[in-house]
Motif scaffolding. Structure first.
Motif, mmCIF file in Angstrom:
data_model
loop_
_atom_site.group_PDB
_atom_site.id
_atom_site.type_symbol
_atom_site.label_atom_id
_atom_site.label_comp_id
_atom_site.label_asym_id
_atom_site.label_seq_id
_atom_site.Cartn_x
_atom_site.Cartn_y
_atom_site.Cartn_z
ATOM 1 N N GLY A 421 0.792 -1.230 0.000
ATOM 2 C CA GLY A 421 0.000 0.000 0.000
ATOM 3 C C GLY A 421 0.822 1.275 0.000
ATOM 4 N N LYS A 422 2.037 1.222 -0.555
ATOM 5 C CA LYS A 422 2.895 2.409 -0.634
ATOM 6 C C LYS A 422 3.313 2.657 -2.090
ATOM 7 N N PRO A 423 2.352 2.910 -2.983
ATOM 8 C CA PRO A 423 2.667 3.056 -4.411
ATOM 9 C C PRO A 423 3.545 4.264 -4.725
ATOM 10 N N GLU A 424 3.432 5.349 -3.951
ATOM 11 C CA GLU A 424 4.232 6.547 -4.237
ATOM 12 C C GLU A 424 5.715 6.267 -4.025
ATOM 13 N N ILE A 425 6.051 5.534 -2.954
ATOM 14 C CA ILE A 425 7.447 5.157 -2.719
ATOM 15 C C ILE A 425 7.892 4.163 -3.782
ATOM 16 N N ALA A 426 6.980 3.256 -4.154
ATOM 17 C CA ALA A 426 7.297 2.268 -5.194
ATOM 18 C C ALA A 426 7.709 2.956 -6.483
ATOM 19 N N VAL A 427 6.962 3.988 -6.867
ATOM 20 C CA VAL A 427 7.260 4.695 -8.120
ATOM 21 C C VAL A 427 8.651 5.333 -8.050
ATOM 22 N N GLN A 428 8.998 5.894 -6.901
ATOM 23 C CA GLN A 428 10.326 6.508 -6.759
ATOM 24 C C GLN A 428 11.430 5.452 -6.871
ATOM 25 N N ILE A 429 11.192 4.270 -6.335
ATOM 26 C CA ILE A 429 12.164 3.179 -6.457
ATOM 27 C C ILE A 429 12.323 2.793 -7.929
ATOM 28 N N PHE A 430 11.176 2.683 -8.634
ATOM 29 C CA PHE A 430 11.226 2.362 -10.074
ATOM 30 C C PHE A 430 11.928 3.474 -10.858
ATOM 31 N N GLU A 431 11.652 4.735 -10.482
ATOM 32 C CA GLU A 431 12.291 5.866 -11.171
ATOM 33 C C GLU A 431 13.807 5.836 -10.974
ATOM 34 N N MET A 432 14.229 5.502 -9.761
ATOM 35 C CA MET A 432 15.664 5.405 -9.479
ATOM 36 C C MET A 432 16.297 4.299 -10.322
ATOM 37 N N ASN A 433 15.579 3.220 -10.484
ATOM 38 C CA ASN A 433 16.074 2.102 -11.281
ATOM 39 C C ASN A 433 16.289 2.518 -12.731
ATOM 40 N N VAL A 434 15.337 3.271 -13.276
ATOM 41 C CA VAL A 434 15.451 3.740 -14.668
ATOM 42 C C VAL A 434 16.522 4.819 -14.779
ATOM 43 N N PHE A 435 16.694 5.620 -13.727
ATOM 44 C CA PHE A 435 17.755 6.631 -13.711
ATOM 45 C C PHE A 435 19.130 5.971 -13.892
ATOM 46 N N VAL A 436 19.306 4.809 -13.240
ATOM 47 C CA VAL A 436 20.590 4.097 -13.320
ATOM 48 C C VAL A 436 20.653 3.215 -14.563
ATOM 49 N N TYR A 437 19.507 2.645 -14.946
ATOM 50 C CA TYR A 437 19.465 1.708 -16.083
ATOM 51 C C TYR A 437 18.424 2.170 -17.108
ATOM 52 N N PRO A 438 18.697 3.263 -17.820
ATOM 53 C CA PRO A 438 17.708 3.834 -18.755
ATOM 54 C C PRO A 438 17.432 2.972 -19.978
ATOM 55 N N LYS A 439 18.277 1.990 -20.259
ATOM 56 C CA LYS A 439 18.086 1.137 -21.429
ATOM 57 C C LYS A 439 17.643 -0.284 -21.037
#
Length: 486
Positions: A421-439
């Motif tokens: 039930g913490k989707p906002e934090i989840a999105v930030q974790i996913f965003e960080m992942n794409v920040f490091v691995y954009p491809k």
């Protein structure tokens, strides 16, 4: 002269075409071989067999069958194949149908007594296609239970939906099928499979305990932190096989070589007739289903973007991982058995398929899942949870040269936060992942799914399309995009 010239020209074209195909296959072989060696260096442990153009081109082991005794994995190593067991159960049912001993239209009330009214309409066909409405499990894999207790637990469970109206993967459904095999054939499950499937296929190293296994060849299972789980045969079994929580739906032991023999036999009519195989891969579908993707009899069947057929199944107990991927139309097959299930490697067969079908594809080598990288990744996740993504980016910028973010762990933690039930934090974790691995197609997919969970559908569509552009062979992402487009 004109005729002779035409024949010579045709011969030259034929030779050139064959030579070109050979070069293409050789290049794919080399790429796959280098890829597998690189995966071994970052922790992959298992055995792999690859067939291209109907020829076995790779059959090798990687990592250790038993790290303590330094026995390495090889094509002879014996692994727990998990739910790939289900295809043998399904084939045995069709063999019994060929022998006139049952019909896939038979209701299970023909084989079991005192069935509750809500389950009396379940047919063998429903069990094979996971559309019976039965729940998945009524106990743990190696938990001791009698046949009577098992049936009582199954028949006392509530159905998830009315019989035949939907799909829900059910292990206990395939255990019921194994019981039906025993009742119909008057033989043990393993004996019937050996006499009618494995012996005709010359599969000498497949079964629960029937083969005379050299125990040194049975792989030791390992957890992600390299903790020893042990061998399947060391767990509590009902003398010669697992108890009914596992029997018929999982736990068969086999090798990549034996599974390849099974694949070859399925291409012929040695065991199943063409009519039986048609039913195996193309059973009657529910009204809302299409031929694009569905669960058949012990196999998952789907159309590729090349308009060919993909036939696939995997299996895991989260220690062992098995994957069997077949492109029958294109004469390409991948078999992977591992004694250390890990997200970094469980998609291995599909990556090798991309190498074969897309000469320009270069697979990524995952980051090693070691203590240093895991600690660093967990600290980044903790920073995001407490202070947000911008602070996490600052921490990432200060990392040591030996520290790397684990892409798979970020995805796992993101989805855990969604479940909690913490989707906002989840999105930030996913965003960080794409920040490091954009491809990374997987990182982009995770972010797209995260945005879907928070109602940001335009952003979800953007990142899912980016993911699909990198990996166009992902039917799940294609379905999500179609869902969002509507």
């Amino acid at each position: 002269m004109k005729y002779i010239f035409t024949v010579i020209l045709a011969l030259i074209i034929h030779i050139s075409t064959c030579y070109g195909q050979t070069n293409k296959e050789n290049e794919a072989n080399k790429k796959i071989d280098r890829y597998l060696s690189a995966l071994e260096s970052v922790g992959f442990s298992g055995s792999v067999l690859v067939e291209i153009n109907g020829k076995k081109v790779i059959a090798k082991g990687y990592g250790f069958c038993d790290a303590e005794t330094q026995i390495t994995n090889s094509p002879k190593t014996i692994f727990d194949i998990g739910s790939i067991t289900k295809q043998f159960t399904a084939a045995a049912i069709l063999k019994l149908e060929m022998q006139g001993k049952l019909s896939t239209n038979d209701k299970i009330s023909k084989f079991f007594d005192k069935i509750p009214s809500d389950k009396q309409q379940i047919t063998i066909h429903d069990l094979l296609r996971h559309q019976s409405g039965l729940i998945s499990n009524v106990g743990r894999d190696f938990e001791k239970i009698s046949e009577k207790e098992f049936l009582e637990n199954v028949f006392n469970s509530e159905l998830l939906f009315p019989v035949g109206t939907n799909f829900s993967y059910s292990n206990i459904g395939y255990s019921l099928l194994a019981m039906i095999i025993e009742k119909t054939s008057n033989k043990s499950y393993e004996t019937y499979l050996y006499e009618n499937l494995w012996k005709p296929s010359q599969m000498k190293m497949t079964g629960y305990t029937r083969p005379s296994y050299d125990k040194n060849y049975i792989a030791v299972g390992y957890e992600n932190d390299n903790k020893v789980w042990g061998k399947p045969t060391e767990k509590e079994w009902d003398t010669v096989s697992p108890y009914w929580h596992l029997k018929g739906n999982g736990g068969i032991l086999s090798t990549t070589e034996d599974l390849y023999k099974w694949h070859k036999c399925l291409l012929s009519e040695k065991i199943l007739s063409n009519d039986a195989k048609q039913k195996l891969y193309h059973p009657k579908l529910r009204p809302e289903e299409t031929e694009n993707s569905y669960y058949a009899y012990g196999w998952d069947v789907s159309k590729t973007n090349r308009n060919t057929t993909q036939v696939w199944h995997n299996g895991t107990n989260r220690i062992f991982y098995a994957d069997f991927l077949r492109f029958i139309d294109e004469k390409v097959t991948f078999i992977m058995l591992s004694n250390k299930s890990h997200p970094n490697f469980n998609n291995l067969n599909f990556e090798m398929a991309r190498i074969v079908f897309n000469p320009n594809f270069i697979p990524e080598i995952p980051i090693a899942d070691n203590a240093e990288n895991r600690n660093f990744s967990n600290n980044i996740i903790k920073t995001i949870s407490e202070f947000g993504i911008e602070k996490a980016k600052e921490e990432y910028a200060k990392k040591k040269s030996t520290e790397q973010l684990l892409e798979f762990l970020m995805r796992e933690e993101g989805f855990k936060h969604i479940d909690n039930g913490k989707p906002e934090i989840a999105v930030q974790i996913f965003e960080m992942n794409v920040f490091v691995y954009p491809k990374s197609a997987k990182a982009l997919q995770g972010l797209g799914e995260g945005y879907m969970e928070t109602g940001k559908n335009e952003l979800a569509l953007k990142y899912l399309k980016e993911s699909l552009a990198i990996n166009p062979d992902n039917p799940f992402v294609s379905r999500l995009i179609k869902q969002l487009d509507k």
